[in-house]
Structures are given as structure tokens and as C-alpha cells.
Design a protein around this motif. Structure first.
Motif, short mmCIF file in Angstrom:
data_model
loop_
_atom_site.label_atom_id
_atom_site.label_comp_id
_atom_site.label_asym_id
_atom_site.label_seq_id
_atom_site.Cartn_x
_atom_site.Cartn_y
_atom_site.Cartn_z
N ILE A 20 -2.00 -0.56 4.30
CA ILE A 20 -2.03 0.48 3.44
C ILE A 20 -1.87 1.92 4.03
CG2 ILE A 20 -3.66 1.43 1.70
CD1 ILE A 20 -2.76 -1.63 1.30
N GLU A 21 -1.13 2.57 3.74
CA GLU A 21 -0.61 3.95 4.12
C GLU A 21 -1.18 5.07 3.07
OE1 GLU A 21 0.16 4.40 6.93
OE2 GLU A 21 0.64 2.21 7.73
N PRO A 22 -1.24 6.33 3.82
CA PRO A 22 -1.69 7.52 2.91
C PRO A 22 -1.21 7.52 1.47
CG PRO A 22 -1.70 7.91 5.02
CD PRO A 22 -1.17 6.73 5.03
N ARG A 23 0.16 7.36 1.29
CA ARG A 23 0.88 7.78 0.08
C ARG A 23 0.89 6.25 -0.89
NH1 ARG A 23 4.69 12.18 0.68
NH2 ARG A 23 4.12 13.16 2.57
N ASP A 24 0.23 5.51 -0.35
CA ASP A 24 0.26 4.12 -1.14
C ASP A 24 -0.67 4.17 -2.22
OD1 ASP A 24 2.13 2.90 0.40
OD2 ASP A 24 1.01 1.79 1.42
N TRP A 25 -0.43 3.56 -3.28
CA TRP A 25 -1.58 3.68 -4.49
C TRP A 25 -2.70 2.75 -3.80
CZ3 TRP A 25 -4.65 -0.19 -6.84
CH2 TRP A 25 -5.22 0.53 -8.02
N MET A 26 -3.98 2.92 -4.19
CA MET A 26 -5.02 2.26 -3.54
C MET A 26 -6.57 2.46 -4.62
SD MET A 26 -6.42 4.52 -0.52
CE MET A 26 -4.71 5.22 0.24
N PRO A 27 -7.03 1.46 -4.91
CA PRO A 27 -8.14 1.59 -5.74
C PRO A 27 -9.15 2.74 -5.15
CG PRO A 27 -7.99 -0.52 -4.96
CD PRO A 27 -7.01 0.15 -4.24
N ASP A 28 -9.87 3.43 -6.07
CA ASP A 28 -10.47 4.55 -5.76
C ASP A 28 -11.62 4.03 -4.95
OD1 ASP A 28 -10.67 7.18 -6.15
OD2 ASP A 28 -12.39 7.32 -7.51
N ALA A 29 -12.13 3.09 -5.23
CA ALA A 29 -13.53 2.50 -4.45
C ALA A 29 -12.95 2.31 -2.94
CB ALA A 29 -14.00 1.39 -5.10
N TYR A 30 -11.76 1.69 -2.76
CA TYR A 30 -11.05 1.55 -1.26
C TYR A 30 -10.98 2.82 -0.72
CZ TYR A 30 -7.83 0.15 2.18
OH TYR A 30 -7.06 0.08 3.37
N ARG A 31 -10.32 3.78 -1.34
CA ARG A 31 -10.32 5.25 -0.66
C ARG A 31 -11.66 5.77 -0.36
NH1 ARG A 31 -6.28 9.06 -1.26
NH2 ARG A 31 -5.45 7.76 -3.08
N LYS A 32 -12.79 5.67 -1.52
CA LYS A 32 -14.11 6.06 -1.25
C LYS A 32 -14.66 5.43 0.10
CE LYS A 32 -15.51 8.17 -5.40
NZ LYS A 32 -15.71 7.51 -6.61
N THR A 33 -14.61 4.12 0.31
CA THR A 33 -15.08 3.35 1.40
C THR A 33 -14.71 3.66 2.56
OG1 THR A 33 -16.64 1.37 1.54
CG2 THR A 33 -14.31 1.04 1.53
N ASN A 34 -13.24 4.09 2.54
CA ASN A 34 -12.66 4.34 3.83
C ASN A 34 -13.26 5.71 4.12
OD1 ASN A 34 -10.60 2.46 5.58
ND2 ASN A 34 -9.98 2.20 3.24
N ILE A 35 -13.05 6.48 3.23
CA ILE A 35 -13.70 8.26 3.67
C ILE A 35 -15.06 7.90 4.16
CG2 ILE A 35 -14.24 10.22 2.48
CD1 ILE A 35 -11.92 9.86 0.72
N ARG A 36 -15.89 7.12 3.57
CA ARG A 36 -17.43 7.13 3.89
C ARG A 36 -17.30 6.42 5.52
NH1 ARG A 36 -20.53 2.96 4.52
NH2 ARG A 36 -19.06 1.33 3.72
N GLN A 37 -16.67 5.31 5.69
CA GLN A 37 -16.88 4.81 7.04
C GLN A 37 -16.11 5.62 8.15
OE1 GLN A 37 -16.21 0.31 7.48
NE2 GLN A 37 -15.48 0.59 9.26
N ILE A 38 -14.75 6.02 7.65
CA ILE A 38 -14.12 6.62 8.94
C ILE A 38 -14.92 8.15 9.02
CG2 ILE A 38 -11.86 7.50 9.51
CD1 ILE A 38 -10.65 5.66 7.47
N SER A 39 -15.17 8.73 8.27
CA SER A 39 -15.91 9.98 8.46
C SER A 39 -17.31 9.87 9.21
CB SER A 39 -16.22 10.85 7.29
OG SER A 39 -17.02 10.25 6.30
N GLN A 40 -17.92 8.88 8.81
CA GLN A 40 -19.41 8.48 9.50
C GLN A 40 -19.11 7.94 10.97
OE1 GLN A 40 -21.84 5.79 7.13
NE2 GLN A 40 -21.97 7.16 5.62
N HIS A 41 -17.68 7.40 11.03
CA HIS A 41 -17.47 7.09 12.46
C HIS A 41 -17.19 8.35 13.28
CE1 HIS A 41 -14.92 3.86 14.98
NE2 HIS A 41 -15.46 4.71 15.57
#
Ligand code: FAQ
Length: 313
Positions: A20-41
Motif C-alpha cells: 500500500i503506497e501513500p497515494r493509495d486509498w486506505m481505510p481510515d483505521a489502517y492509516r491511523k494504526t500505521n501512524i500510531r505504530q510508525i510514530s511510536q517506533h
């Protein structure tokens, strides 16, 4: 196209191992969980510089100092790649960093423990970087493209980190009585917190089920923890030291090491901000941010002027 169509395409990509790439459509929850995990990392990499940074001026030789300096700089680099990967999901770096400084975002519990002796630097490299690699090798195959690609490079550097940590302990384990004791003491203090890095048991993990379905995570917290125990239980034999767990024992039937229970009360206490160094770590990060303001301002002013010059040319 309807949202249902878009979701179908998204799920097909996940199913077919297409990133999944940045410009692809993604569910909001997928975006949020990635923001959460990657930023915490990312926060973990940046806060993780502090316990080791504490020993740069006290490393026992010039060579050790140079190696440690390089390692700590690598961690800064990891943090920056990961902040950039987070930004591709539509959140600014300021917002992400603000979440860390306000205590809203988490970072790995491990970095709230103090580094009391030089052997701790060996234990961090061997156990903490070792646990980090165990988790991150899986993340090189995570479904979000920018995160997966950042992980490939990070894993290469983490492997060097783990070896340098093991080598520090190997030298101490072959040294004087005091050095051997220092080595064992560091292993005793870092072992359980290193196991906590993998997170709660699978049945207690709030995000695992969904993250596994979306292939953000490929292995569960308990599975990775078990792999780590199996690896370290063998490596420690080379050091001639002991892991501080009376329940550690090879289980021939399961072909894994059995091991004791983590002190979960301690884990959650540290995660909630009450570990030995939580306050110190956040204070250090806030101070660094405030003191770096003039650098950010200068860089932004320079970029603005350059853009104007280029636009006028
Ligand atoms: N510490 O539902 P789960 C490194 C939180 S990098 C603090 O299982 P998830 C390099 C979790 O966030 C080390 N909090 O969560 C280095 C969640 O709370 P939330 C960092 C923890 O995300 C070496 C709640 O508990 N690595 O060491 C911890 O599915 C040397 C429920 O947990 C990464 O970040 C913890 N240990 O699985 C640098 C790797 N465990 O967010 C310097 C990427 C769990 O709902 C020197 N992250 N929590 O408020 C991951 O793989 C995952 O996020 C896990 C947790 C496995 C950490």
C-alpha cells in the motif's frame, strides 16, 4: 467508485502482497494504526539514544567511543526515516513530536531503564537491539510500502549494533572477576525489560488481530518473544553467563525453551509513565526540541529564500 469498491481493491492488494503506497486509498483505521505504530517506533529510536548517549563520554577506549557514537547516530537516522514514513500518512512531524512531548504517544518501555555501568551498553546492543531486530525483520514485509522500505535499511544497521553489544559482553565475560560480575549484573537487569519489548500476551494485545489481517504485523507478540528467547538462550552459552530465570528450560516436545512469566504489573507501570526514567527521558526530549528551535527556524528561512530565488529565476 464506491467506498466498497475501493475497500475491495485495498484488500486485494493486501491479499496479493502488493504494498500500500501513500497515494493509495486506505481505510481510515489502517492509516491511523500505521501512524500510531510508525510514530511510536520513531519515538523509540529517538528516546532510545538517551540511555546509550549517557555513556559516550565514559566509553572505556577511543575505539569504543567511536563505535558507540556511530551507533547512537544510526538510531537518530532510524528515527528520521520513520518520522518521514509517518508524514506520508498525512500527519506533520510537529504533530507527531508534540504527541510524544505531551505524553499522548508511547515509545518502547525499555528506554525507561537506567544505564548504570559500561556492561549495560553491551546488554543494550545484544538484548535490546536483538529484540528490536527480531521484531523488525518481520516489519520489512509489512504491508505499508514506506515503512517496509525504511525497515530494510534499519535492519542492516541493527545487526551491526547487536554484534557490537555481544562483543562488549564477550570481552567482559573473559575479564577479571569484577568485569564478569558487571556483565552478569547487566544481563540480570536487562533481560526481563527486553522480553517486555514484544508487548502484552497475544490474548491481551488490542491491535494484533486487525494488524495481522492487514499484514502490518506478520508474527504475534508471543511468537516473536519465543523466537527471541530461543535465540538468546543459546547465545548466552558462549558468554558463560546465566539468564535470570529459574524456569528457563529446553522443552524437547515443543522444540522451544520454556520460560518464566513477565512481571506485567511492572510493564504497565512503565508504559503508563511510572518507570525509573520516564520523566527524565521526556524532559530531555522536550529540552532538545526547545533548544533546537533556532535550527528549525534557520532551515525554514533558508528554504523559503531559496524557493523565492528559484521561482524568480
Ligand atoms: N512499550 O496491542 P498491542 C529499538 C503498547 S526500536 C510501550 O500488542 P501493537 C531500536 C501498544 O503501543 C523498539 N508500549 O500493540 C533501538 C499499545 O498501546 P496503544 C521499538 C507498548 O502495536 C535499539 C498497547 O501497549 N520497536 O529498540 C509496548 O499491536 C537500541 C497494546 O499493545 C517498535 O516500535 C512496549 N514494549 O504491538 C533504539 C517496533 N508493547 O498504542 C535505540 C514497531 C506494547 O494502543 C537503542 N512496533 N505497547 O496506546 C511494533 O511492532 C508494535 O507496535 C509492538 C506492539 C509489538 C511494540
Amino acid at each position: 467508485m464506491t467506498v466498497q469498491d475501493l475497500e475491495k481493491i485495498f484488500l486485494q492488494k493486501i491479499e496479493n502482497e502488493i504494498k500500500i503506497e501513500p497515494r493509495d486509498w486506505m481505510p481510515d483505521a489502517y492509516r491511523k494504526t500505521n501512524i500510531r505504530q510508525i510514530s511510536q517506533h520513531a519515538h523509540s529510536e529517538i528516546v532510545g539514544m538517551l540511555p546509550e548517549g549517557n555513556w559516550i563520554t565514559r566509553a572505556p577506549t577511543l575505539k569504543r567511543k567511536a563505535i558507540l557514537l556511530a551507533k547512537v547516530q544510526d538510531e537518530a537516522g532510524h528515527g528520521l526515516y520513520l518520522y518521514s514514513a509517518t508524514e506520508t500518512l498525512g500527519i506533520t512531524r510537529e504533530e507527531t513530536i508534540n504527541d510524544l512531548h505531551s505524553g499522548r504517544a508511547k515509545y518502547s518501555s525499555i528506554f525507561n531503564y537506567p544505564t548504570l555501568t559500561w556492561a549495560d551498553i553491551g546488554a543494550i546492543g545484544w538484548l535490546v537491539d536483538g529484540a528490536a531486530i527480531m521484531n523488525q525483520v518481520m516489519l520489512t514485509r509489512t504491508s505499508y510500502g514506506p515503512y517496509a522500505r525504511a525497515m530494510v535499511r534499519i535492519c542492516k544497521e541493527e545487526s551491526f549494533h547487536q554484534r557490537q553489544g555481544f562483543e562488549i559482553l564477550l570481552v567482559l565475560s573473559r575479564g577479571s572477576k569484577e568485569q564478569k560480575e558487571m556483565c552478569q549484573d547487566a544481563i540480570n537487569r536487562w533481560w526481563w525489560p527486553a522480553l517486555m519489548m514484544f508487548g502484552p500476551h497475544d490474548k491481551e494485545s488490542t491491535h494484533s488481530d486487525q494488524s495481522m489481517k492487514w499484514k502490518i504485523k506478520r508474527k504475534s507478540n508471543d511468537e516473536l518473544r519465543q523466537n527471541f528467547v530461543d535465540m538468546i538462550a543459546e547465545q548466552i552459552k558462549v558468554l558463560g553467563m546465566k539468564l535470570p530465570d529459574e524456569h528457563l528450560q529446553w522443552n524437547e516436545e515443543k522444540k522451544h525453551y520454556d520460560f518464566g512469566e513477565i512481571n506485567w504489573e511492572e510493564f504497565w507501570n512503565v508504559v503508563k509513565g511510572n518507570g525509573p526514567c520516564n520523566k527524565q527521558r521526556l524532559d530531555a526530549r522536550r529540552k532538545a526540541w526547545e533548544e533546537g528551535e533556532w535550527v528549525r527556524e534557520a532551515a525554514a528561512t533558508y528554504a523559503e529564500k531559496r524557493n523565492k530565488r528559484q521561482a524568480a529565476a
